[in-house]
Write an enzyme that holds these catalytic residues in place. Structure first.
Site, short mmCIF file in Angstrom:
data_model
loop_
_atom_site.label_atom_id
_atom_site.label_comp_id
_atom_site.label_asym_id
_atom_site.label_seq_id
_atom_site.Cartn_x
_atom_site.Cartn_y
_atom_site.Cartn_z
N LYS A 171 0.83 -1.20 0.00
CA LYS A 171 0.00 0.00 0.00
C LYS A 171 0.87 1.26 0.00
O LYS A 171 0.54 2.25 -0.67
CB LYS A 171 -0.93 0.01 1.22
N LYS A 239 0.01 11.71 5.34
CA LYS A 239 0.36 10.67 6.31
C LYS A 239 0.96 9.45 5.60
O LYS A 239 1.97 8.89 6.02
CB LYS A 239 -0.88 10.29 7.11
#
Length: 293
Positions: A171, A239
């Site tokens: 990811k 983030k």
């Protein structure tokens, strides 16, 4: 059909929970915001009063949360759900968090006899609604096979990519590819504008060739309209790029273009635009060139 607890009913978690209901699963859902619980209830999700209530008695517990500290708090905090997870139950974290945190979760819960997968997703809000998410799964192969009936409801590309933490590593790579695409799309549109080219036609033909991508298909309307209503917020992508950079640093890997794009994302967040869609990279690129988005 399984009893599923879903913790996190935001932009991604709510439609995912609704799709599980539509597939015939019994779903209890919890979110800290009463309005999101109510919205999910209108789609057949049984509202829970706490994360522990959502997890209690569930065959499968899914978390869809913003970051690693949120996952750790939900599991192991003062009102953590770890005590509600029975031996033999299945915990699937579909958040995007640090690979190291995911590995720690695997180790801790596996010692209690709980099966664990890290299974972050890609595809944005549209993919969650349409149940066409790409799901990258880390964990033991036999646990992955056990989870397939649930995961296949949520996505069309469901792939086991390795052991614990591997899903989160993939990811991270996915997020740097998406950010890179968005920034290059932004720069391409600024170039096209500088030459007076018809943008709609230009992006149509670019999208039909080798430069075509899901990013171009899904985000060009936002870029052309200047409407950056969030499907995936810049603050979250900021983030995620932090995860990419820390993972690369720990591995001793140099990612120079990633560093540049991460700085552009950070500048937008610093300007107070973290709530905009990540396609707002175009806004910054246009402004750098004295253009209105």
């Amino acid at each position: 059909m399984a009893e599923v607890g879903v913790i996190g009913l935001g932009v991604m978690g709510a439609p995912m929970a609704a799709n599980l209901v539509a597939a015939g699963h019994r779903v209890r859902g919890y979110s800290r915001t009463p309005a999101t619980r109510q919205a999910a209830a209108e789609r057949g999700v049984e509202p829970a009063g706490s994360a522990r209530e959502a997890a209690s008695g569930a065959d499968v517990v899914i978390t869809v949360l913003p970051d690693g500290p949120d996952v750790s708090a939900v599991l192991f905090g003062a009102d953590g759900i770890a005590g509600e997870l029975a031996p033999g139950s299945l915990f699937v974290d579909m958040s995007t968090i640090e690979p190291g945190v995911a590995t720690e979760v695997h180790t801790t819960l596996a010692a209690r006899g709980i099966d664990v997968l890290d299974a972050p997703v890609s595809g944005g809000e549209a993919g969650a609604i349409e149940a066409t998410l790409s799901i990258m799964v880390g964990g033991r192969p036999e646990v992955f096979e056990r989870a397939r009936p649930v995961l296949d409801v949520l996505g069309t590309t469901v792939v086991h990519v390795g052991g614990p933490g591997s899903g989160q590593t993939v990811k991270a790579a996915n997020q740097l590819v998406v950010a890179g695409h968005l920034q290059i799309l932004a720069e391409a549109v600024v170039l096209l504008r500088s030459q007076g080219v018809e943008l709609e036609a230009a992006l149509e033909v670019i999208g039909g060739g080798l430069a075509g991508s899901t990013v171009l298909q899904r985000k060009r309307a936002a870029v052309l309209s200047g409407d950056f209503t969030p499907g995936f917020r810049l603050a979250l992508h900021h983030k995620d790029l932090g995860i990419v950079q820390r993972t690369a640093r720990d591995a001793g890997v140099a990612l120079p273009v990633t560093a540049a794009v991460a700085q552009l994302v950070q500048s937008l967040v610093a300007q107070g635009h973290g709530g905009l869609d990540h396609s707002a990279l175009y806004r910054l690129t246009a402004e750098l060139n004295g253009l209105e988005p």
